[in-house]
Design a protein around this motif. Structure first.
Motif, PDB file in Angstrom:
ATOM      1  N   LEU A 131       0.684  -1.146  -0.004  1.00 24.64           N
ATOM      2  CA  LEU A 131      -0.090  -0.121   0.100  1.00 24.64           C
ATOM      3  C   LEU A 131       0.873   1.198   0.051  1.00 24.64           C
ATOM      4  O   LEU A 131       0.571   2.351  -0.681  1.00 24.64           O
TER       5      LEU A 131
ATOM      6  N   HIS B   1       1.120   4.047  -2.907  1.00 29.61           N
ATOM      7  CA  HIS B   1       0.897   5.526  -2.587  1.00 29.61           C
ATOM      8  C   HIS B   1       2.119   6.283  -3.119  1.00 29.61           C
ATOM      9  O   HIS B   1       1.909   7.302  -3.825  1.00 29.61           O
TER      10      HIS B   1
ATOM     11  N   SER C 235      -5.715  11.758  -2.603  1.00 25.78           N
ATOM     12  CA  SER C 235      -5.630  10.328  -2.987  1.00 25.78           C
ATOM     13  C   SER C 235      -4.483   9.709  -2.097  1.00 25.78           C
ATOM     14  O   SER C 235      -3.850   8.613  -2.458  1.00 25.78           O
TER      15      SER C 235
ATOM     16  N   LEU D  91      -2.764   7.860   1.137  1.00 32.06           N
ATOM     17  CA  LEU D  91      -3.063   6.515   1.760  1.00 32.06           C
ATOM     18  C   LEU D  91      -3.644   6.942   3.219  1.00 32.06           C
ATOM     19  O   LEU D  91      -3.114   7.723   4.068  1.00 32.06           O
ATOM     20  N   SER D  92      -4.952   6.235   3.476  1.00 31.50           N
ATOM     21  CA  SER D  92      -5.301   6.651   4.861  1.00 31.50           C
ATOM     22  C   SER D  92      -4.665   6.279   6.153  1.00 31.50           C
ATOM     23  O   SER D  92      -4.245   5.159   5.969  1.00 31.50           O
TER      24      SER D  92
ATOM     25  N   LEU E 132     -11.128   0.426   2.201  1.00 33.57           N
ATOM     26  CA  LEU E 132     -10.380   1.098   1.199  1.00 33.57           C
ATOM     27  C   LEU E 132     -11.104   2.383   0.574  1.00 33.57           C
ATOM     28  O   LEU E 132     -12.550   2.220   0.156  1.00 33.57           O
TER      29      LEU E 132
ATOM     30  N   GLU F  96      -7.832   4.311  -3.385  1.00 39.58           N
ATOM     31  CA  GLU F  96      -7.198   3.104  -2.918  1.00 39.58           C
ATOM     32  C   GLU F  96      -7.473   2.000  -3.512  1.00 39.58           C
ATOM     33  O   GLU F  96      -6.829   0.804  -3.693  1.00 39.58           O
TER      34      GLU F  96
ATOM     35  N   ARG G 245      -6.092   1.855  -6.777  1.00 43.00           N
ATOM     36  CA  ARG G 245      -4.492   1.324  -6.921  1.00 43.00           C
ATOM     37  C   ARG G 245      -4.550   0.021  -6.419  1.00 43.00           C
ATOM     38  O   ARG G 245      -3.569  -0.698  -7.003  1.00 43.00           O
TER      39      ARG G 245
END
Length: 350
Positions: A26, A30, A45, A47-48, A66, A70, A73
């Motif tokens: 992930l 990103h 956009s 990554l959380s 997600l 995400e 991606r």
């Protein structure tokens, strides 16, 4: 394929190795798109942090956790092979026994559709209709028009060559996306347009070898060589032969599936904010590709059934010629792309 990934994510054990791998994937996704996302004004956009925290603390995540970006991606990572070890390989529908049992009505519409695994997947009909997830893509919903209604001039004698180019690019893409091309319709269409000379470059290959050579060049290019290079390209030619051998119904279902994918990509473009000057260019390419696919579908519908085994034989002979030239003329450590581009495939089958 999507249900396989979701199932794997739900049942994956929260051990240190798994957490580290998923977090690395992930984060890598990103960072790869960070530069591009900076140009997209007003769109978050990144990554959380919540997802990173959840993985780091040993929690389990699903696809629903997600964000939309995400998820996109994630599906691109699946297509690129990042997650290939976590999901089961997809079995192409044209290699299933049910592919030989497709029946269409006289006007080309679906008459009898082989049973798709909708109950097993838990997906609704809306989710599976026209998707690469179905066992067999459904045929056209409306009767196919006669060629005389589409053009006042006779169809080109090169349409058989162009059909092979289209089939190859379709098989390449659905294999690349592990069968779930609808998850990123626009992205998968960009792959199709890059592999197909006919759909992406308005090409008019005049020989079977010319068409296959272009497709193989793209398969062995830096963008896609990680998928398998020339060996993968040879397997895709086998796919083309398999599809052709199935006959008219399967060919129409393939082209119908491709047409639906183009339409899904067009809808996806309308929902996106204008980001690049290429938007209009891509939109025009998709419209042209859709017209070409539909014309090819109507042309296939009017051809005699015996045409397809003959065409399959020609394609198989071309593959044999490619292998002969590769074995006889490959020197040193030339790359797959150099072999094709270096014209070791120039001679036609006599």
């Amino acid at each position: 394929m999507r249900e396989n990934v979701v199932e794997e994510l739900r049942h994956v054990q929260s051990n240190d190795v798994t957490k580290r791998k998923m977090l690395d994937i992930l984060k890598r996704l990103h960072s790869e798109e960070e530069e591009e996302s900076m140009d997209e004004e007003g769109e978050d956009s990144g990554l959380s942090e919540e997802i990173i925290e959840k993985i780091s603390s040993g929690g389990q995540i699903s696809l629903d956790d997600l964000s939309a970006e995400e998820k996109k991606r994630f599906h691109r990572a699946v297509a690129s092979g990042e997650l290939s070890r976590m999901i089961d390989p997809w079995e192409p529908w044209w290699l299933k026994p049910s592919a030989g049992k497709i029946r269409l009505s006289q006007d080309g519409t679906q008459l009898v559709q082989p049973l798709a695994r909708k109950e097993e997947s838990g997906l609704s009909e809306a989710d599976t209709d026209g998707s690469c997830l179905s066992d067999i893509p459904p045929g056209p919903e409306t009767p196919l028009l006669p060629l005389s209604k589409l053009s006042s001039t006779p169809p080109s004698p090169l349409l058989a060559v162009h059909l092979v180019d289209i089939i190859y690019s379709y098989c390449f893409t659905v294999r690349l996306y592990n069968g779930d091309c609808k998850a990123d319709a626009l992205g998968s269409l960009m792959v199709i347009l890059s592999v197909s000379s006919v759909l992406g470059q308005s090409g008019q290959p005049e020989t079977m070898l010319e068409a296959l050579s272009y497709c193989l060049e793209q398969t062995c290019s830096p963008a896609y060589r990680h998928v398998g290079g020339l060996k993968f390209g040879m397997a895709l030619i086998d796919d083309v032969v398999s599809v052709l051998s199935l006959g008219t119904p399967s060919l129409i279902c393939l082209l119908s599936d491709l047409q639906r994918l183009v339409q899904a990509g067009e809808r996806e473009m309308k929902l996106e904010k204008p980001k690049r000057s290429r938007r209009t260019e891509v939109k025009n390419k998709l419209k042209l590709a859709e017209r070409k696919v539909y014309f090819a579908m109507c042309w296939v519908h009017e051809q005699p059934g015996e045409a397809w085994p003959a065409l399959a034989t020609i394609v198989a002979a071309e593959k044999k010629a490619v292998l002969v030239h590769e074995d006889g003329k490959r020197v040193g450590k030339s790359s797959d792309e150099d072999i094709i581009r270096g014209k070791t495939l120039v001679e036609e089958v006599e």
